[in-house]
Scaffold this active site. Structure first.
Site, PDB file in Angstrom:
ATOM      1  N   ASP A   1       0.176   3.939  -7.939  1.00  0.00           N
ATOM      2  CA  ASP A   1       1.179   4.001  -6.812  1.00  0.00           C
ATOM      3  C   ASP A   1       2.187   4.833  -7.588  1.00  0.00           C
ATOM      4  OD1 ASP A   1       2.622   3.222  -4.565  1.00  0.00           O
ATOM      5  OD2 ASP A   1       3.593   1.920  -5.950  1.00  0.00           O
ATOM      6  N   SER A   2       3.087   5.260  -6.587  1.00  0.00           N
ATOM      7  CA  SER A   2       4.110   5.813  -6.769  1.00  0.00           C
ATOM      8  C   SER A   2       5.296   5.160  -7.576  1.00  0.00           C
ATOM      9  CB  SER A   2       4.953   6.457  -5.516  1.00  0.00           C
ATOM     10  OG  SER A   2       5.153   5.207  -4.595  1.00  0.00           O
ATOM     11  N   TYR A   5       7.561   8.606  -2.932  1.00  0.00           N
ATOM     12  CA  TYR A   5       6.715   9.774  -2.502  1.00  0.00           C
ATOM     13  C   TYR A   5       7.079   9.875  -1.034  1.00  0.00           C
ATOM     14  CZ  TYR A   5       3.405   9.943  -6.784  1.00  0.00           C
ATOM     15  OH  TYR A   5       3.097  10.090  -7.911  1.00  0.00           O
ATOM     16  N   GLY A   6       7.691   8.705  -0.453  1.00  0.00           N
ATOM     17  CA  GLY A   6       7.634   8.638   1.094  1.00  0.00           C
ATOM     18  C   GLY A   6       8.287   9.752   1.702  1.00  0.00           C
ATOM     19  N   CYS A  55      -0.996   3.504  -3.105  1.00  0.00           N
ATOM     20  CA  CYS A  55       0.032   4.100  -2.493  1.00  0.00           C
ATOM     21  C   CYS A  55      -0.393   4.592  -1.142  1.00  0.00           C
ATOM     22  CB  CYS A  55       0.646   5.182  -3.353  1.00  0.00           C
ATOM     23  SG  CYS A  55       2.009   6.013  -2.301  1.00  0.00           S
ATOM     24  N   ASN A  56       0.332   4.086   0.132  1.00  0.00           N
ATOM     25  CA  ASN A  56      -0.299   4.490   1.317  1.00  0.00           C
ATOM     26  C   ASN A  56       0.089   6.102   1.632  1.00  0.00           C
ATOM     27  OD1 ASN A  56      -0.524   2.124   3.524  1.00  0.00           O
ATOM     28  ND2 ASN A  56       0.603   1.377   1.548  1.00  0.00           N
ATOM     29  N   THR A  57       1.393   6.505   0.845  1.00  0.00           N
ATOM     30  CA  THR A  57       1.888   7.716   1.101  1.00  0.00           C
ATOM     31  C   THR A  57       0.714   8.893   0.299  1.00  0.00           C
ATOM     32  OG1 THR A  57       3.990   6.995   1.287  1.00  0.00           O
ATOM     33  CG2 THR A  57       3.704   9.466   1.127  1.00  0.00           C
ATOM     34  N   GLU A  60      12.834  -3.561  -3.757  1.00  0.00           N
ATOM     35  CA  GLU A  60      12.962  -3.583  -5.177  1.00  0.00           C
ATOM     36  C   GLU A  60      14.246  -3.792  -5.590  1.00  0.00           C
ATOM     37  OE1 GLU A  60      11.910  -0.539  -7.224  1.00  0.00           O
ATOM     38  OE2 GLU A  60      10.239  -0.206  -5.826  1.00  0.00           O
ATOM     39  N   CYS A 119       2.467   0.000   3.940  1.00  0.00           N
ATOM     40  CA  CYS A 119       3.419   0.562   2.538  1.00  0.00           C
ATOM     41  C   CYS A 119       3.356  -0.669   1.567  1.00  0.00           C
ATOM     42  CB  CYS A 119       4.861   0.792   3.168  1.00  0.00           C
ATOM     43  SG  CYS A 119       5.821   1.008   1.649  1.00  0.00           S
ATOM     44  N   THR A 120       3.091  -0.273   0.343  1.00  0.00           N
ATOM     45  CA  THR A 120       2.829  -0.947  -0.603  1.00  0.00           C
ATOM     46  C   THR A 120       3.919  -2.357  -0.818  1.00  0.00           C
ATOM     47  OG1 THR A 120       4.193   0.244  -2.120  1.00  0.00           O
ATOM     48  CG2 THR A 120       1.959   0.381  -2.449  1.00  0.00           C
TER      49      THR A 120
HETATM   50  N1  DGL Z   1       4.280   3.414  -2.585  1.00  0.00           N
HETATM   51  C1  DGL Z   1       4.679   3.951  -1.305  1.00  0.00           C
HETATM   52  C2  DGL Z   1       3.728   3.818  -0.103  1.00  0.00           C
HETATM   53  O1  DGL Z   1       3.010   2.802  -0.173  1.00  0.00           O
HETATM   54  C3  DGL Z   1       6.164   3.336  -0.963  1.00  0.00           C
HETATM   55  C4  DGL Z   1       7.117   3.767  -2.138  1.00  0.00           C
HETATM   56  C5  DGL Z   1       7.282   5.416  -2.024  1.00  0.00           C
HETATM   57  O2  DGL Z   1       7.960   6.107  -0.905  1.00  0.00           O
HETATM   58  O3  DGL Z   1       7.005   5.942  -2.909  1.00  0.00           O
HETATM   59  O4  DGL Z   1       3.873   4.561   0.718  1.00  0.00           O
END
Ligand code: DGL
Length: 266
Positions: free
Chosen positions: A10-11, A42-43, A73-75, A152, A184-185
């Site tokens: 993940d990010s 990462y968003g 990570c979704n992004t 967070e 999103c995570t």
């Molecule tokens: N892990 C990112 C996601 O699921 C969320 C946090 C980020 O923006 O990096 O999209």
């Protein structure tokens, strides 16, 4: 039978919600988790940058001998899934297809809502994946970037979180979505709050849980699963700030959290 670990990345910390779902669904599987805490979030980053970061992490995980990779990570899934699948000798599983499939199955015809980071929503990846299964589905998408820092901070039920959730989700409430994808995570940690704001009838889809089910299927199909006698071990690595990762990570996975190795990737 294959006792090599599953790589999960993940990010940052949020992907631990997906890791938790994997631990619960696949209790005999060992894992190596990488959180890119030096470069999170990462968003808001460009697709090219997210792809480059994701490839670097893939390379590191492959070096650890993983038998499959989960992009928690979704992004990163939105921007880099195909690139990573093309580059990887082991199966790579993202979070968007499993979440979209579950949403398409859960919706009883009302519009389907999707919330995520700015990058995930701009990529349209969830809408495309849902409409591949339900071409007639109306998909309403809303970026909710402030949810990440709220989680967070551990403000899962804080009045500020509720205020922001009401503001972000109002268009989805007005549209009358019957299903909402938590794309999103971090968002599964806000589930009780989001359910309250959306109303009890709206189905919330947690992509992490759906992804863990797909990981189980892929391992079974490719005969990569660990023996039921194996005792799972879980390793963690981050690109920066191990202490904060561990402190916040406990909120996500409790006592499974352990020390993390620091691996600066660039
Ligand atoms: N892990 C990112 C996601 O699921 C969320 C946090 C980020 O923006 O990096 O999209």
């Amino acid at each position: 039978m294959n006792s090599s670990p599953i790589g999960i990345f993940d990010s940052g910390i949020g992907g631990l919600t997906v890791a938790r779902a994997v631990y619960e669904r696949l209790p005999h599987e060992s894992t190596v988790y990488f959180g890119d805490t030096a470069r999170v979030p990462y968003g808001p980053k460009s697709p090219e940058t997210v792809r480059r970061y994701s490839l670097e992490i893939l390379e590191w995980l492959l070096g650890q001998g993983v038998k499959a990779v989960v992009i928690a990570c979704n992004t990163s899934t939105a921007h880099a899934l195909e690139t990573l699948q093309a580059a990887s000798p082991v199966p790579v599983i993202g979070v968007i297809e499993p979440g979209a499939r579950a949403a398409a199955a859960a919706s009883v015809g009302g519009p389907i809502g999707v919330i995520g980071t700015a990058g995930t929503i701009a990529s349209n990846a969830y809408a495309r994946a849902i409409q591949r299964r339900r071409p007639d589905a109306r998909v309403e998408q809303v970026p909710c970037p402030l949810f990440v820092p709220l989680v967070e901070e551990g403000w899962f039920e804080h009045p500020a979180a509720e205020l922001i959730a009401r503001e972000y989700l109002e268009p989805l409430r007005r549209t009358g979505v019957d299903t909402l994808v938590l794309g999103c995570t971090h968002y599964p940690l806000l589930k009780p709050l989001l359910q309250r704001v959306m109303g009890g009838d709206v189905r919330l889809i947690d992509s992490g849980e759906e992804t863990a089910a797909v990981v189980a299927q892929v391992l079974g199909r490719t005969a990569l699963d660990a023996s039921p006698d194996s005792a799972a071990t879980h390793r963690f690595a981050v690109s920066d700030d191990e202490a904060r990762f561990r402190k916040v990570g406990i909120r996500f996975i409790g006592s499974r959290m352990g020390p993390a190795e620091v691996v600066p990737l660039d």
